[in-house]
Every structure is written in C-alpha cells, then in structure tokens.
Design a protein around this motif. Sequence first.
Motif, PDB file in Angstrom:
ATOM      1  N   ILE A 146      63.621  11.245  21.722  1.00  0.00           N
ATOM      2  CA  ILE A 146      64.023  12.515  21.116  1.00  0.00           C
ATOM      3  C   ILE A 146      64.224  13.514  22.250  1.00  0.00           C
ATOM      4  O   ILE A 146      63.288  13.830  22.985  1.00  0.00           O
ATOM      5  N   THR A 147      65.438  13.983  22.379  1.00  0.00           N
ATOM      6  CA  THR A 147      65.743  14.945  23.430  1.00  0.00           C
ATOM      7  C   THR A 147      65.677  16.354  22.864  1.00  0.00           C
ATOM      8  O   THR A 147      65.717  16.558  21.645  1.00  0.00           O
ATOM      9  N   VAL A 148      65.612  17.325  23.735  1.00  0.00           N
ATOM     10  CA  VAL A 148      65.612  18.714  23.300  1.00  0.00           C
ATOM     11  C   VAL A 148      66.944  19.048  22.618  1.00  0.00           C
ATOM     12  O   VAL A 148      66.986  19.838  21.684  1.00  0.00           O
ATOM     13  N   MET A 149      68.025  18.400  23.053  1.00  0.00           N
ATOM     14  CA  MET A 149      69.327  18.661  22.436  1.00  0.00           C
ATOM     15  C   MET A 149      69.390  18.118  21.012  1.00  0.00           C
ATOM     16  O   MET A 149      69.925  18.778  20.127  1.00  0.00           O
ATOM     17  N   SER A 150      68.831  16.937  20.770  1.00  0.00           N
ATOM     18  CA  SER A 150      68.845  16.414  19.401  1.00  0.00           C
ATOM     19  C   SER A 150      67.983  17.273  18.484  1.00  0.00           C
ATOM     20  O   SER A 150      68.340  17.519  17.326  1.00  0.00           O
ATOM     21  N   ALA A 151      66.859  17.763  18.993  1.00  0.00           N
ATOM     22  CA  ALA A 151      66.020  18.664  18.200  1.00  0.00           C
ATOM     23  C   ALA A 151      66.756  19.985  17.943  1.00  0.00           C
ATOM     24  O   ALA A 151      66.706  20.522  16.829  1.00  0.00           O
ATOM     25  N   PHE A 152      67.451  20.479  18.947  1.00  0.00           N
ATOM     26  CA  PHE A 152      68.224  21.714  18.800  1.00  0.00           C
ATOM     27  C   PHE A 152      69.324  21.555  17.756  1.00  0.00           C
ATOM     28  O   PHE A 152      69.552  22.441  16.934  1.00  0.00           O
ATOM     29  N   VAL A 153      70.009  20.416  17.776  1.00  0.00           N
ATOM     30  CA  VAL A 153      71.096  20.180  16.825  1.00  0.00           C
ATOM     31  C   VAL A 153      70.555  20.147  15.397  1.00  0.00           C
ATOM     32  O   VAL A 153      71.171  20.698  14.476  1.00  0.00           O
ATOM     33  N   LEU A 154      69.396  19.536  15.185  1.00  0.00           N
ATOM     34  CA  LEU A 154      68.793  19.541  13.850  1.00  0.00           C
ATOM     35  C   LEU A 154      68.453  20.970  13.435  1.00  0.00           C
ATOM     36  O   LEU A 154      68.745  21.384  12.308  1.00  0.00           O
ATOM     37  N   SER A 155      67.845  21.745  14.334  1.00  0.00           N
ATOM     38  CA  SER A 155      67.526  23.145  14.022  1.00  0.00           C
ATOM     39  C   SER A 155      68.782  23.938  13.694  1.00  0.00           C
ATOM     40  O   SER A 155      68.794  24.730  12.751  1.00  0.00           O
ATOM     41  N   LEU A 156      69.823  23.714  14.452  1.00  0.00           N
ATOM     42  CA  LEU A 156      71.086  24.420  14.212  1.00  0.00           C
ATOM     43  C   LEU A 156      71.696  24.020  12.871  1.00  0.00           C
ATOM     44  O   LEU A 156      72.184  24.872  12.124  1.00  0.00           O
ATOM     45  N   GLY A 157      71.657  22.736  12.551  1.00  0.00           N
ATOM     46  CA  GLY A 157      72.177  22.274  11.263  1.00  0.00           C
ATOM     47  C   GLY A 157      71.428  22.895  10.095  1.00  0.00           C
ATOM     48  O   GLY A 157      72.031  23.324   9.105  1.00  0.00           O
ATOM     49  N   ILE A 158      70.129  22.978  10.207  1.00  0.00           N
ATOM     50  CA  ILE A 158      69.335  23.587   9.140  1.00  0.00           C
ATOM     51  C   ILE A 158      69.607  25.087   9.081  1.00  0.00           C
ATOM     52  O   ILE A 158      69.669  25.673   8.002  1.00  0.00           O
TER      53      ILE A 158
END
Length: 174
Positions: A146-158
């Motif tokens: 789990i990268t910081v970018m994948s976590a960021f993309v989930l946060s952005l999607g939500i």
Amino acid sequence: METPVIYGLLIPFAGTSLGAACVFFLKRELGDRVQRGLTGFASGVMVAASVWSLLIPAMEQSAGAGAWAFLPAVIGFWAGILFLLGLDHLIPHLHNLPEGMVTFMAGYTDLSLGLSMMAAIALHNIPEGMAVGVVYAGFLAGGGQITVMSAFVLSLGIAIQNFPEGAIISMPLR
C-alpha cells in the motif's frame, strides 16, 4: 503520524465541507432531477471506490497465499453489506410523507428532514472512514503493498463522492 497521512485523512472531510458550502451559493432548493443526479453520482463513485480501491486489491494481495486466500476479503465485504442491511431495518424509513416533511419523534418539520439525513449520512460515513483509516494504517505498517499514492487516491475518490452528499444534506438544513 506522518504529515501526508494527516492530510489524507482530512481529504474526505474537505469534500463534504465544500459540498455543504454550496448552500451559500444557491438561491433556492435543489430540483428533484438535480438531487437524483447528485445522489446517483455519489453512489456510483462509492461503488467504484469499494470495488476497485478496496475489494479487488485485497483479493490480488492474497492471490499467492492459496486457493481460499480471497475468503477474508469476500467475508469482510459481505459482513459490511449485512451490517448496513441490518441498520436499514433498524432505522425508520422516511418515504412518502407530505410536502417532503418527515415524522421525527414529535411531528412534521423541515429540521427533522435535515437531522434524519445527517444521521443517515453519518452512518454511511462510518465504513468510509474505516476504509480510509485502514488504507492509511496499511501504508504506515509498511510492506510496500500500500503506497501513500494509493491511499491518497482512495481518500480523493471518497472526497469526490462526499461533495454531492454535503450539498444534498445542507439544503434541507437551509
């Protein structure tokens, strides 16, 4: 806690807040078509985020662990569905009441509609918050999957999905 994680956890909050701020720019209430469009958009983004950012990556991560390694992700997914269905049966529904008003303990008021919608969205945001928290916890735990970018993309999607929710909830309170 690392700074990107703190910002990442605040992104969905910002999406909801910006959506709610739309109430200051609207002169009248949202039309029925606009409300349905915003609700449909929000639900579509949430389904996409659930499947492509959570369920599929969880199953891909467990692919090398054996034939039944996908089972925890599938069981967790279905446990969440059953939990929300249980809440749906416990919480009273507010359909087909006169003039868009709802019965909320003491009678018909527009404020009751707003409070009921706020309660529904608060319950809805529990799994969203858990999803964002779990992804960032996975990033902090390390391991590289789990990268910081994948976590960021989930946060952005939500956050994108929370924007119309904030607008829809703020209108009855106005």
